[in-house]
Design a protein around this motif. Structure first.
Motif, short mmCIF file in Angstrom:
data_model
loop_
_atom_site.label_atom_id
_atom_site.label_comp_id
_atom_site.label_asym_id
_atom_site.label_seq_id
_atom_site.Cartn_x
_atom_site.Cartn_y
_atom_site.Cartn_z
N HIS A 82 -20.33 -2.23 -19.49
CA HIS A 82 -21.73 -1.80 -19.67
C HIS A 82 -22.56 -2.04 -18.41
CE1 HIS A 82 -25.51 -0.99 -21.73
NE2 HIS A 82 -25.98 -2.12 -21.24
N GLY A 83 -22.24 -3.10 -17.67
CA GLY A 83 -23.05 -3.45 -16.50
C GLY A 83 -22.50 -2.98 -15.17
N LEU A 84 -21.39 -2.25 -15.18
CA LEU A 84 -20.80 -1.76 -13.93
C LEU A 84 -21.72 -0.73 -13.25
CD1 LEU A 84 -17.04 -1.22 -14.85
CD2 LEU A 84 -17.91 -2.80 -13.11
N ARG A 85 -21.60 -0.64 -11.95
CA ARG A 85 -22.35 0.39 -11.24
C ARG A 85 -21.82 1.77 -11.62
NH1 ARG A 85 -22.09 -3.22 -6.59
NH2 ARG A 85 -20.42 -1.95 -5.68
N PRO A 86 -22.66 2.81 -11.56
CA PRO A 86 -22.27 4.15 -12.04
C PRO A 86 -21.03 4.73 -11.38
CG PRO A 86 -24.64 4.02 -11.70
CD PRO A 86 -24.07 2.76 -11.15
N GLU A 87 -20.76 4.35 -10.13
CA GLU A 87 -19.62 4.97 -9.45
C GLU A 87 -18.27 4.62 -10.07
OE1 GLU A 87 -20.89 1.61 -6.46
OE2 GLU A 87 -21.87 2.94 -7.91
N TYR A 88 -18.25 3.61 -10.95
CA TYR A 88 -16.99 3.23 -11.58
C TYR A 88 -16.83 3.83 -12.98
CZ TYR A 88 -16.93 -0.21 -7.82
OH TYR A 88 -16.94 -0.81 -6.60
N ASN A 89 -17.79 4.59 -13.43
CA ASN A 89 -17.72 5.16 -14.78
C ASN A 89 -16.51 6.08 -14.95
OD1 ASN A 89 -20.02 3.79 -15.43
ND2 ASN A 89 -21.39 5.55 -15.23
N GLY A 90 -16.21 6.86 -13.93
CA GLY A 90 -15.08 7.78 -14.03
C GLY A 90 -13.75 7.07 -14.21
N ILE A 91 -13.58 5.96 -13.50
CA ILE A 91 -12.33 5.19 -13.62
C ILE A 91 -12.22 4.59 -15.01
CG2 ILE A 91 -11.06 3.19 -12.74
CD1 ILE A 91 -12.33 3.70 -10.04
N VAL A 92 -13.31 4.02 -15.51
CA VAL A 92 -13.29 3.42 -16.84
C VAL A 92 -12.97 4.47 -17.90
CG1 VAL A 92 -14.68 2.27 -18.59
CG2 VAL A 92 -14.87 1.56 -16.20
N THR A 93 -13.58 5.64 -17.76
CA THR A 93 -13.32 6.72 -18.71
C THR A 93 -11.86 7.15 -18.67
OG1 THR A 93 -15.59 7.52 -18.48
CG2 THR A 93 -13.99 9.05 -19.39
N ALA A 94 -11.29 7.19 -17.47
CA ALA A 94 -9.88 7.59 -17.33
C ALA A 94 -8.94 6.59 -18.00
CB ALA A 94 -9.53 7.72 -15.86
N THR A 95 -9.25 5.30 -17.89
CA THR A 95 -8.37 4.29 -18.48
C THR A 95 -8.39 4.34 -20.00
OG1 THR A 95 -10.12 2.60 -18.46
CG2 THR A 95 -8.69 2.74 -16.52
N ARG A 96 -9.46 4.87 -20.56
CA ARG A 96 -9.53 4.96 -22.03
C ARG A 96 -8.55 6.00 -22.57
NH1 ARG A 96 -16.12 4.67 -22.19
NH2 ARG A 96 -16.29 2.39 -22.20
N GLY A 97 -8.10 6.87 -21.72
CA GLY A 97 -7.12 7.86 -22.15
C GLY A 97 -5.69 7.40 -22.02
N TRP A 98 -5.49 6.21 -21.51
CA TRP A 98 -4.14 5.69 -21.37
C TRP A 98 -3.57 5.32 -22.74
CZ3 TRP A 98 -4.29 1.81 -16.67
CH2 TRP A 98 -4.71 2.52 -15.53
N ALA A 99 -2.25 5.33 -22.83
CA ALA A 99 -1.60 4.93 -24.09
C ALA A 99 -1.95 3.48 -24.42
CB ALA A 99 -0.08 5.10 -23.97
N ASN A 100 -1.94 2.62 -23.40
CA ASN A 100 -2.35 1.22 -23.56
C ASN A 100 -3.45 0.92 -22.55
OD1 ASN A 100 -0.35 0.49 -25.56
ND2 ASN A 100 1.16 0.53 -23.91
N GLU A 101 -4.63 0.61 -23.05
CA GLU A 101 -5.73 0.30 -22.15
C GLU A 101 -5.40 -0.94 -21.33
OE1 GLU A 101 -9.58 0.05 -23.77
OE2 GLU A 101 -9.56 2.03 -24.69
N PRO A 102 -5.82 -0.96 -20.07
CA PRO A 102 -5.52 -2.13 -19.23
C PRO A 102 -6.20 -3.39 -19.74
CG PRO A 102 -7.12 -0.70 -18.16
CD PRO A 102 -6.63 0.04 -19.37
N THR A 103 -5.57 -4.53 -19.48
CA THR A 103 -6.19 -5.80 -19.83
C THR A 103 -7.39 -6.02 -18.92
OG1 THR A 103 -4.83 -7.06 -18.27
CG2 THR A 103 -3.95 -6.72 -20.50
#
Length: 244
Positions: free
Chosen positions: A155-176
């Motif tokens: 929630h508090g990350l800078r906007p430039e990292y939103n794309g990476i976070v969104t991409a990880t949500r599509g993984w079979a197993n979300e990263p720790t």
């Protein structure tokens, strides 16, 4: 008495910041010394018959002595007037319950408003983890899980990292949480390199343009009617048809 107190000598004294850990250690110590029953167990009230009362007083004296020895001087005022070990123990518990509530509220407010801002990825993750761990210590029954910690961090990350976070949500197993930190830290390092590459490319382009500009100047200086002289090195000595 030395043998009785030897395990306590290496124990950290109670201070303003360690009540939860201190109370846990003290409870186990008193259990091991068969003293917990008169501090927080089923034998906290003095018995009525003389025989049991004498035994109770001996144990009570030991327990009170331990509590006095293992408490910082600044906190002695809260237990020095206690008549029983339970009273002393409860006084400390009440004191730190109030203190912890106030501190807990401050930490939760800080956690609700935290954002990365100018912090690096590593600094930001460490900050959030530290606050969550402190809250969990003060309120063990409502310890902050890794899942909730992850949500707070994202929630508090800078906007430039939103794309990476969104991409990880599509993984079979979300990263720790640790894996997510490494992914974002790698991207952060890459982003720092890209401007340097762009600057070098711009410098090369400027240098090339300068060289081209000098070449154009030479053509202009050594030309007549838009046509360069074949002998550029001696153009001033080449007269035209009119003798100029």
């Amino acid at each position: 008495m030395v043998d009785f107190l030897s395990p306590v000598n290496g124990m950290e004294k109670l201070n303003d910041f360690n009540y939860n850990n201190w109370s846990t250690r003290m409870q186990y110590y008193l259990l091991g010394q068969d003293l917990w029953d008169i501090v927080g167990g089923n034998n906290t009230t003095p018995p009525t018959n003389d025989s049991d009362l004498r035994k109770w007083n001996v144990k009570s004296g030991k327990a009170l002595y331990v509590l006095v020895v293992i408490v910082d001087d600044e906190l002695l005022q809260h237990i020095k007037s206690a008549k029983t070990p339970k009273e002393a123990w409860d006084n400390l518990a009440t004191l730190f319950a109030r203190t912890n509530d106030a501190k807990l509220q401050c930490l939760e407010n800080e956690l609700l408003s935290i954002s990365q801002q100018s912090m690096t990825v590593s600094q930001y993750f460490s900050k959030v983890k530290s606050i969550c761990e402190e809250i969990s210590k003060l309120d063990p029954q409502n310890a902050i899980s890794e899942t909730r910690m992850r949500r707070i961090i994202i929630h508090g990350l800078r906007p430039e990292y939103n794309g990476i976070v969104t991409a990880t949500r599509g993984w079979a197993n979300e990263p720790t949480l640790t894996e997510l930190e490494n992914i974002l830290a790698n991207q952060e390092a890459l982003d720092k390199q890209i401007p340097k590459v762009s600057i070098k490319e711009d410098e090369s382009a400027i240098f090339s343009n300068k060289r081209g500009f000098k070449g154009q100047n030479r053509n202009i200086v050594g030309a007549r009617d838009g046509k360069p002289w074949k002998n550029h090195g001696d153009w001033r000595r080449q007269p035209d048809k009119k003798g100029y």
